[in-house]
Scaffold this motif. Structure first.
Motif, short mmCIF file in Angstrom:
data_model
loop_
_atom_site.label_atom_id
_atom_site.label_comp_id
_atom_site.label_asym_id
_atom_site.label_seq_id
_atom_site.Cartn_x
_atom_site.Cartn_y
_atom_site.Cartn_z
N LEU A 242 38.53 41.87 42.55
CA LEU A 242 38.38 43.31 42.31
C LEU A 242 39.05 44.11 43.41
O LEU A 242 39.78 45.09 43.14
CB LEU A 242 36.89 43.66 42.23
CG LEU A 242 36.51 45.10 41.93
CD1 LEU A 242 36.91 45.46 40.50
CD2 LEU A 242 35.01 45.31 42.12
N GLU A 243 38.84 43.73 44.67
CA GLU A 243 39.46 44.43 45.78
C GLU A 243 40.98 44.35 45.72
O GLU A 243 41.69 45.31 46.04
CB GLU A 243 38.95 43.87 47.11
CG GLU A 243 37.53 44.26 47.47
CD GLU A 243 37.19 43.90 48.89
OE1 GLU A 243 37.68 42.85 49.37
OE2 GLU A 243 36.43 44.63 49.54
N ALA A 244 41.49 43.17 45.32
CA ALA A 244 42.93 42.97 45.31
C ALA A 244 43.62 43.75 44.19
O ALA A 244 44.78 44.14 44.31
CB ALA A 244 43.25 41.48 45.17
N LEU A 245 42.90 44.00 43.08
CA LEU A 245 43.53 44.57 41.89
C LEU A 245 43.14 46.02 41.60
O LEU A 245 43.86 46.71 40.88
CB LEU A 245 43.19 43.72 40.66
CG LEU A 245 43.65 42.26 40.68
CD1 LEU A 245 43.15 41.53 39.45
CD2 LEU A 245 45.16 42.18 40.77
N THR A 367 39.09 34.37 51.36
CA THR A 367 40.51 34.18 51.66
C THR A 367 41.25 33.66 50.44
O THR A 367 42.30 34.19 50.04
CB THR A 367 40.67 33.19 52.83
OG1 THR A 367 39.93 33.67 53.95
CG2 THR A 367 42.12 33.07 53.22
N LEU A 368 40.70 32.63 49.78
CA LEU A 368 41.32 32.07 48.58
C LEU A 368 41.20 33.05 47.42
O LEU A 368 42.10 33.13 46.57
CB LEU A 368 40.66 30.74 48.21
CG LEU A 368 40.89 29.59 49.20
CD1 LEU A 368 40.10 28.37 48.75
CD2 LEU A 368 42.37 29.27 49.30
N GLY A 369 40.10 33.79 47.37
CA GLY A 369 39.90 34.74 46.28
C GLY A 369 40.96 35.82 46.26
O GLY A 369 41.43 36.22 45.19
N ALA A 370 41.36 36.30 47.43
CA ALA A 370 42.39 37.34 47.49
C ALA A 370 43.72 36.81 46.95
O ALA A 370 44.41 37.49 46.19
CB ALA A 370 42.56 37.81 48.94
N TYR A 375 47.52 36.52 42.30
CA TYR A 375 48.32 35.68 41.41
C TYR A 375 47.91 35.88 39.95
O TYR A 375 48.77 36.02 39.06
CB TYR A 375 48.15 34.22 41.81
CG TYR A 375 48.84 33.25 40.87
CD1 TYR A 375 50.22 33.06 40.90
CD2 TYR A 375 48.10 32.53 39.93
CE1 TYR A 375 50.84 32.18 40.04
CE2 TYR A 375 48.71 31.65 39.06
CZ TYR A 375 50.09 31.47 39.11
OH TYR A 375 50.70 30.61 38.25
N LEU A 376 46.59 35.92 39.70
CA LEU A 376 46.11 36.07 38.32
C LEU A 376 46.52 37.42 37.74
O LEU A 376 46.91 37.51 36.57
CB LEU A 376 44.58 35.93 38.29
CG LEU A 376 43.94 35.81 36.91
CD1 LEU A 376 44.38 34.52 36.25
CD2 LEU A 376 42.43 35.85 37.02
N GLY A 377 46.45 38.48 38.57
CA GLY A 377 46.86 39.79 38.09
C GLY A 377 48.32 39.83 37.70
O GLY A 377 48.72 40.52 36.76
#
Length: 426
Positions: A242-245, A367-370, A375-377
């Protein structure tokens, strides 16, 4: 006829906790100012690119991977002097930024080193304060005390970015950090004035490595803590999606301006203030486990509301704001309950290692979640990535639902704590 029992004094009469709470509130606002001013310093004063900012955020989270040695230190030494030292370190390092900028000696390498030092001080302080609150208050006041700190955190989340923006605009980014340096000095002063005696831990006579192993073993084998760790690790992994996108989604899909994004996030943080303020009242009125689970379910439903709306409309603003409001409100109550439960089921000589182990196991997935979120977005699209984040956050409630937590009517008593401690081999 026996005289009626005197009412038990609450937190309002606890001056030492009030001193700690005041200092922590001031420093939390300083932290939120730094969260904006430090990256802006890199961008505006040092012409940093996205890669530089990525390294800054990586260094901010890196020390959480090494939190357990701090846990051993906290269990071996008095906590208040460690908290004072941690805030002095953070205050001095933050204060170096405007000084070096004025002398034209600030570079990205120096800023990296300062950021890493501040992050290590932050981890040490966070491990300390969650282990120190049970020294200041009784078990009956744990939920209320943790609720006040959580409310302060939510208030800083709400007002801190706006205050930081004003300071950056008025003083320039490096010199806005002076406010944070001052906030840490305020915290040092309030901690210095605390009078309650803190029992000094008896020397264990064991090696650091064995004590670290004991801390991880206690967290993993204690069933309530294990459920909290599993839930928190899953939630943090997907929340970073959520934070990344979100910012890209808000700008490119919803057409939000930067000011509107800040307003939405600030209003959402108000939910956290309300939730944390009401947590103790909920626990007094309803069974503890039911409050914890219902609040967590409310909080993890919030992220699913955010990608449901699309297009630059009033409905989109309302939908996204509601999503953050629900998420912050539920999470504030659940986090307050979680911290209180962790403190209640952990013996005093294990609090530092327990908190450090929880931090390491729950925060490492970020760290991996970001990386995975970004990548998924890119592969499936921003909105689809946010839906994955929402579903993942919802699934994080399963370990709690399948544990004994829903059946708890109140915080576990001391006999349960001792029984749990003895069940962990050393």
């Amino acid at each position: 006829m026996s005289a009626p029992a005197k009412p038990r004094p609450g937190l309002l009469a606890n001056r030492d906790f009030t001193r700690f709470w005041f200092g922590e509130t001031v420093s939390l606002f300083g932290v939120r100012i730094t969260a904006l001013a430090l990256p802006l310093t890199a961008v505006l004063a040092l012409d940093a690119n996205p890669g530089h900012l990525g390294v800054l955020w990586f260094l901010t989270y890196l020390p959480y991977l090494f939190a357990m040695p701090f846990g051993v230190l906290v269990d071996r030494l008095a906590k208040r002097p460690l908290m004072i030292a941690a805030n002095l370190l953070r205050g001095v390092l933050i204060g170096l930024v405007p000084v070096l900028a004025a002398l034209d000696m600030l570079s990205m390498g120096v800023l990296y080193a300062i950021t890493l030092g501040i992050a290590f001080g932050t981890v040490l302080f966070e491990v300390c304060w969650q282990s120190y609150v049970p020294v200041l208050v009784s078990k009956e006041d744990l939920v209320a005390a943790n609720g006040r700190v959580t409310a302060s955190w939510s208030a800083a989340e709400s007002a801190g970015p706006g205050l930081g923006g004003l300071l950056v605009q008025a003083l320039t980014a490096p010199f806005a950090l002076v406010a944070n340096a001052f906030s840490y000095l305020v915290s040092v002063w309030t901690l210095w004035r605390i009078k309650v005696p803190e029992p000094r831990p008896a020397p264990s006579g064991r090696r650091v490595g064995w004590e670290m192993r004991d801390g991880f073993a206690f967290v993993v084998r204690q069933p309530l803590l294990r459920a909290i760790v599993m839930s928190g690790a899953v939630y943090n992994f997907f929340y970073v999606f959520l934070e990344a996108l979100f910012v890209i989604y808000a700008v490119e899909v919803l057409g939000f301006s930067a000011g509107l994004i800040g307003l939405v996030l600030s209003i959402g943080a108000i939910g956290g203030i309300l939730g944390a303020s009401l947590a103790a009242r909920f626990v007094r009125r309803f069974p503890f486990g039911r409050v914890y689970i219902v609040a967590d379910l409310i909080g993890v439903c919030g992220p699913l509301l955010i990608p449901l709306v699309t297009g630059p409309t009033v409905l989109a603003v309302i939908g996204v704001t509601t999503g953050f409001l629900v998420m912050r409100a539920g999470s504030a109550v659940a986090n307050t309950a979680s911290i209180s439960l962790r403190q209640a089921v952990t013996p005093p000589d294990m609090l530092g290692r327990m908190n450090a182990g929880m931090r390491t196991l729950m925060w490492s997935p970020q760290t991996l979640g970001a990386l995975a979120g970004g990548y998924l977005g890119t592969v499936v699209g921003i909105r689809a990535g946010l839906f994955v984040a929402g579903v993942g956050c919802l699934l994080s409630a399963l370990p709690l639902l399948l544990s004994r937590i829903p059946a708890l009517r109140e915080l576990p008593s001391v006999p349960v704590v001792r029984e749990t401690r003895e069940s962990v081999p050393t």
